[in-house]
Design an enzyme around this catalytic site. Structure first.
Site, PDB file in Angstrom:
ATOM      1  N   THR A 157      32.113  27.526  35.085  1.00 50.02           N
ATOM      2  CA  THR A 157      30.990  28.318  35.617  1.00 50.02           C
ATOM      3  C   THR A 157      31.123  29.772  35.152  1.00 50.02           C
ATOM      4  OG1 THR A 157      31.368  27.005  37.614  1.00 50.02           O
ATOM      5  CG2 THR A 157      29.633  28.648  37.731  1.00 50.02           C
ATOM      6  N   GLY A 158      32.365  30.253  35.115  1.00 51.63           N
ATOM      7  CA  GLY A 158      32.605  31.635  34.672  1.00 51.63           C
ATOM      8  C   GLY A 158      32.080  31.865  33.267  1.00 51.63           C
TER       9      GLY A 158
ATOM     10  N   LYS B 136      26.281  36.109  46.745  1.00 53.84           N
ATOM     11  CA  LYS B 136      25.910  34.691  46.867  1.00 53.84           C
ATOM     12  C   LYS B 136      27.139  33.892  47.300  1.00 53.84           C
ATOM     13  CE  LYS B 136      25.741  30.630  44.578  1.00 53.84           C
ATOM     14  NZ  LYS B 136      25.803  29.856  45.804  1.00 53.84           N
TER      15      LYS B 136
ATOM     16  N   GLU C  13      37.193  35.976  37.893  1.00 55.43           N
ATOM     17  CA  GLU C  13      38.434  35.475  38.502  1.00 55.43           C
ATOM     18  C   GLU C  13      38.315  33.962  38.538  1.00 55.43           C
ATOM     19  OE1 GLU C  13      40.940  37.246  39.092  1.00 55.43           O
ATOM     20  OE2 GLU C  13      40.164  39.292  39.211  1.00 55.43           O
TER      21      GLU C  13
ATOM     22  N   CYS D  16      43.579  29.044  44.211  1.00 56.42           N
ATOM     23  CA  CYS D  16      43.619  29.258  42.753  1.00 56.42           C
ATOM     24  C   CYS D  16      45.048  29.390  42.263  1.00 56.42           C
ATOM     25  CB  CYS D  16      42.779  30.470  42.373  1.00 56.42           C
ATOM     26  SG  CYS D  16      43.170  31.937  43.321  1.00 56.42           S
TER      27      CYS D  16
ATOM     28  N   GLY E 204      35.395  31.680  40.619  1.00 57.52           N
ATOM     29  CA  GLY E 204      35.083  30.250  40.646  1.00 57.52           C
ATOM     30  C   GLY E 204      35.746  29.558  39.482  1.00 57.52           C
TER      31      GLY E 204
ATOM     32  N   GLU F  17      43.153  21.626  36.028  1.00 60.76           N
ATOM     33  CA  GLU F  17      43.447  22.359  37.253  1.00 60.76           C
ATOM     34  C   GLU F  17      43.270  21.385  38.417  1.00 60.76           C
ATOM     35  OE1 GLU F  17      40.649  25.235  38.825  1.00 60.76           O
ATOM     36  OE2 GLU F  17      42.236  26.265  39.890  1.00 60.76           O
TER      37      GLU F  17
HETATM   38  P1  NAP Z   1      32.370  27.004  41.167  1.00 61.04           P
HETATM   39  O1  NAP Z   1      31.809  25.638  41.217  1.00 61.04           O
HETATM   40  O2  NAP Z   1      32.521  27.653  39.841  1.00 61.04           O
HETATM   41  O3  NAP Z   1      31.445  27.881  42.130  1.00 61.04           O
HETATM   42  C1  NAP Z   1      31.722  29.233  42.398  1.00 61.04           C
HETATM   43  C2  NAP Z   1      30.433  29.940  42.776  1.00 61.04           C
HETATM   44  O4  NAP Z   1      29.568  29.963  41.640  1.00 61.04           O
HETATM   45  C3  NAP Z   1      29.650  29.241  43.893  1.00 61.04           C
HETATM   46  O5  NAP Z   1      29.026  30.201  44.695  1.00 61.04           O
HETATM   47  C4  NAP Z   1      28.606  28.447  43.101  1.00 61.04           C
HETATM   48  O6  NAP Z   1      27.443  28.155  43.836  1.00 61.04           O
HETATM   49  C5  NAP Z   1      28.294  29.440  41.996  1.00 61.04           C
HETATM   50  N1  NAP Z   1      27.673  28.845  40.808  1.00 61.04           N
HETATM   51  C6  NAP Z   1      27.647  27.544  40.432  1.00 61.04           C
HETATM   52  N2  NAP Z   1      26.953  27.411  39.264  1.00 61.04           N
HETATM   53  C7  NAP Z   1      26.538  28.651  38.913  1.00 61.04           C
HETATM   54  C8  NAP Z   1      25.786  29.170  37.813  1.00 61.04           C
HETATM   55  N3  NAP Z   1      25.313  28.375  36.839  1.00 61.04           N
HETATM   56  N4  NAP Z   1      25.549  30.503  37.757  1.00 61.04           N
HETATM   57  C9  NAP Z   1      26.030  31.336  38.719  1.00 61.04           C
HETATM   58  N5  NAP Z   1      26.733  30.889  39.796  1.00 61.04           N
HETATM   59  C10 NAP Z   1      26.999  29.564  39.889  1.00 61.04           C
HETATM   60  O7  NAP Z   1      33.817  27.062  41.844  1.00 61.04           O
HETATM   61  P2  NAP Z   1      34.252  26.429  43.234  1.00 61.04           P
HETATM   62  O8  NAP Z   1      34.395  24.949  43.053  1.00 61.04           O
HETATM   63  O9  NAP Z   1      33.374  26.955  44.308  1.00 61.04           O
HETATM   64  O10 NAP Z   1      35.691  27.097  43.462  1.00 61.04           O
HETATM   65  C11 NAP Z   1      36.886  26.563  43.000  1.00 61.04           C
HETATM   66  C12 NAP Z   1      37.337  27.298  41.738  1.00 61.04           C
HETATM   67  O11 NAP Z   1      37.471  28.692  42.001  1.00 61.04           O
HETATM   68  C13 NAP Z   1      38.710  26.850  41.260  1.00 61.04           C
HETATM   69  O12 NAP Z   1      38.686  26.737  39.868  1.00 61.04           O
HETATM   70  C14 NAP Z   1      39.624  27.993  41.696  1.00 61.04           C
HETATM   71  O13 NAP Z   1      40.825  28.104  40.970  1.00 61.04           O
HETATM   72  C15 NAP Z   1      38.720  29.165  41.477  1.00 61.04           C
HETATM   73  N6  NAP Z   1      39.185  30.349  42.233  1.00 61.04           N
HETATM   74  C16 NAP Z   1      39.693  31.419  41.538  1.00 61.04           C
HETATM   75  C17 NAP Z   1      40.192  32.528  42.232  1.00 61.04           C
HETATM   76  C18 NAP Z   1      40.737  33.733  41.510  1.00 61.04           C
HETATM   77  O14 NAP Z   1      40.800  34.790  42.128  1.00 61.04           O
HETATM   78  N7  NAP Z   1      41.123  33.620  40.254  1.00 61.04           N
HETATM   79  C19 NAP Z   1      40.157  32.544  43.622  1.00 61.04           C
HETATM   80  C20 NAP Z   1      39.644  31.432  44.289  1.00 61.04           C
HETATM   81  C21 NAP Z   1      39.144  30.335  43.587  1.00 61.04           C
HETATM   82  P3  NAP Z   1      27.291  26.736  44.593  1.00 61.04           P
HETATM   83  O15 NAP Z   1      28.336  26.696  45.637  1.00 61.04           O
HETATM   84  O16 NAP Z   1      25.910  26.809  45.124  1.00 61.04           O
HETATM   85  O17 NAP Z   1      27.477  25.673  43.540  1.00 61.04           O
END
Ligand code: NAP
Length: 474
Positions: free
Chosen positions: A224-225, A167, A242, A276, A220, A378
């Site tokens: 959400t995690g 997804k 992650e 991240c 993400g 963050e």
């Molecule tokens: P996010 O809002 O948590 O979304 C990540 C993914 O999860 C998207 O595909 C999102 O879909 C989906 N999602 C949202 N709600 C969900 C639910 N209830 N159940 C299952 N999936 C769901 O994060 P983001 O804003 O896209 O990304 C930024 C974050 O990612 C930052 O915190 C960053 O630090 C972190 N990140 C971490 C790493 C690592 O390797 N540690 C790498 C890159 C980024 P939708 O787009 O449709 O909402």
């Protein structure tokens, strides 16, 4: 929805818009997936599993290797697509597309390396272990590095013989869909890799809950995690999480200040601060702070902000309106609540191309109080808070004062200080005299609220394999 590169025409429901963050113009529309779409994709992955799992590791590697080659050939075109939907400068998009190919090639090299073991047992016996793919896996990814993170998930999952439903983030599905088509063109059998676009709370949650999904790899936000982990626990599924980070950069009095300034510029403002492992908090020794901040300010003022499609751009827009509003409000609050001195930046650029998209000036804030939101949250955008510390002990204590533990960097020429930092900084990855470098050859992941498990490196294959022990009596 896409199953192995072929758009599923059956989708008769709604579509949603993909917007260019530099211009706010419509780029494309993609299907708004439903629970039923997820089930169709999971079924396709389940049907394809037996055949893919029984292919030899070399056969699987051959296909991924061909795909990596096509991706390299089409790098320029893919980079344009990535910049249009994500916003980052073209040079960064090209790096990311090359990174995708590099990761696939790395896993091709590991194809035959993950196997069981022979174990002699005392008193007339022996045992051996066998490693088996898990079955259907799910990958959920964010919008900041959609191509690279896709590779981090499909590489180990597919090479180990699993099938996958991915997804993409709703802001950046187009590059992911094109990359999936390339894998199909390279010879990936139908159903092995499937993509379902649509909202996280529907498509993401249905995927996590689907009974046939054995493992979820999520990247993400921490919030959400936690939701994903909660749902996965109900089905007793494996998870890799992650999550976010608030990486500190520690600059000692003996550091090469020119190099540290360049490291901070790249570490904070690459991808408009939406990485991240970006430098999210900078701690500098008081004795060199004035000199360092002056150089940093000059470097920031030189950054060229604009549409990533144009030449010589150092920083594009933020990826989406939500992120842009968050950063604007955060900086307004800093000013209103006196939570620091804005040395440069702090505004939405008003003129030229920047007036149309989600742009924000690269911003430097000093004199930041320890309780400021800039140090507690963050900050996923181009705002760099700098804090002065008296010595390394104080720097490490402040650096560790966070719920996150993804990365950290230490800048020094002194071996004792470097050693102390490596020992005492609380993070999954420590950089010495650099920040941000990531390679598929080494494990990547964090501690605390930054997640569970590791991606990359040879051990990442274990995340996608089940271990079976066979005991024999002689
Ligand atoms: P996010 O809002 O948590 O979304 C990540 C993914 O999860 C998207 O595909 C999102 O879909 C989906 N999602 C949202 N709600 C969900 C639910 N209830 N159940 C299952 N999936 C769901 O994060 P983001 O804003 O896209 O990304 C930024 C974050 O990612 C930052 O915190 C960053 O630090 C972190 N990140 C971490 C790493 C690592 O390797 N540690 C790498 C890159 C980024 P939708 O787009 O449709 O909402």
């Amino acid at each position: 929805m896409q199953i192995n590169g072929n758009a599923v025409e059956a989708h008769s429901g709604e579509f949603f818009d993909i917007i260019n963050p530099a211009t706010c113009e419509l780029i494309d529309r993609v299907p708004k997936g439903t629970e039923d779409d997820v089930e169709v994709a999971v079924e396709a992955a389940s049907s394809a599993f037996k055949g893919w799992a029984s292919a030899s590791p070399q056969q699987r590697a051959r296909i991924l290797y061909i795909a990596a080659g096509i991706v390299r050939q089409r790098k320029d075109e893919l980079a344009v697509l990535l910049t249009r939907e994500q916003g980052k400068p073209l040079a960064e998009s090209k790096n990311e597309i090359e990174g995708f190919a590099h990761v696939l090639e790395y896993y091709c090299g590991l194809a035959s390396s993950s196997h069981g073991d022979f174990v002699p047992i005392p008193q007339n016996g022996y045992a051996f272990t066998v490693k088996k793919p898990l079955g259907v896996c799910a990958a959920i990814i964010p919008w900041n590095m959609p191509a690279l993170i896709m590779a981090w998930k499909i590489g180990p999952a597919l090479i180990s013989g699993n099938t996958l439903v991915l997804k993409p983030a709703s802001n950046t599905p187009l590059t992911n869909l094109t990359l999936a088509s390339i894998l199909s063109e390279a010879g990936l059998p139908p159903g092995v890799l499937n993509i379902v676009t649509g909202p996280g709370n529907i498509v993401g949650e249905s995927l996590v809950k689907s009974p046939k999904v054995k493992k979820i790899s999520f990247t993400g936000e921490a919030r959400t995690g936690k939701r994903v982990a909660e749902l996965a626990a109900c089905g007793m599924k494996r998870v890799t999480l992650e999550l976010g980070g608030s990486d500190p950069m520690l600059v000692c009095d003996d550091a090469d200040l020119e190099a540290a300034v360049l490291g901070a510029l790249r570490g904070r403002f690459y991808n408009c601060g939406q990485t991240c492992t970006a430098v999210k908090r900078l701690f500098v020794f008081e004795t060199v702070a004035e000199k360092f901040i002056k150089k940093l300010e000059a470097g920031i003022r030189n950054l060229r902000v604009g549409n990533g499609m144009h030449e010589n751009i150092d920083m594009g827009p933020l990826n989406n309106r939500r992120q842009w509003e968050y950063i604007k409000k955060l900086v307004e609050d800093v000013e209103e609540k006196d939570e620091g001195r804005i040395v440069t930046g702090g505004r939405v650029p008003e003129n030229g191309v920047c007036s149309k998209g989600f742009f924000f000036e690269p911003t430097l804030v000093t004199d930041v109080p320890r309780e400021s939101r800039l140090l507690k949250e963050e900050v996923f955008g181009p705002v760099l808070p700098v804090v002065q510390v008296k010595d390394l002990d104080e720097a490490i204590e402040e650096a560790n004062n966070t719920c996150y533990g993804l990365g950290a960097s230490l800048w020094t020429k002194n071996l004792d200080k470097a050693h102390k930092g490596c020992e005492q900084l609380n993070a999954g990855i420590i950089w010495l005299n650099q920040h941000l470098k990531i390679a598929p050859e080494v494990p990547f992941g964090g501690t605390g609220q930054s997640g569970i498990g590791r991606e990359n490196g040879p051990d990442s294959l274990s995340e996608y394999l089940d271990l079976k022990t066979v005991m024999l009596k002689t």
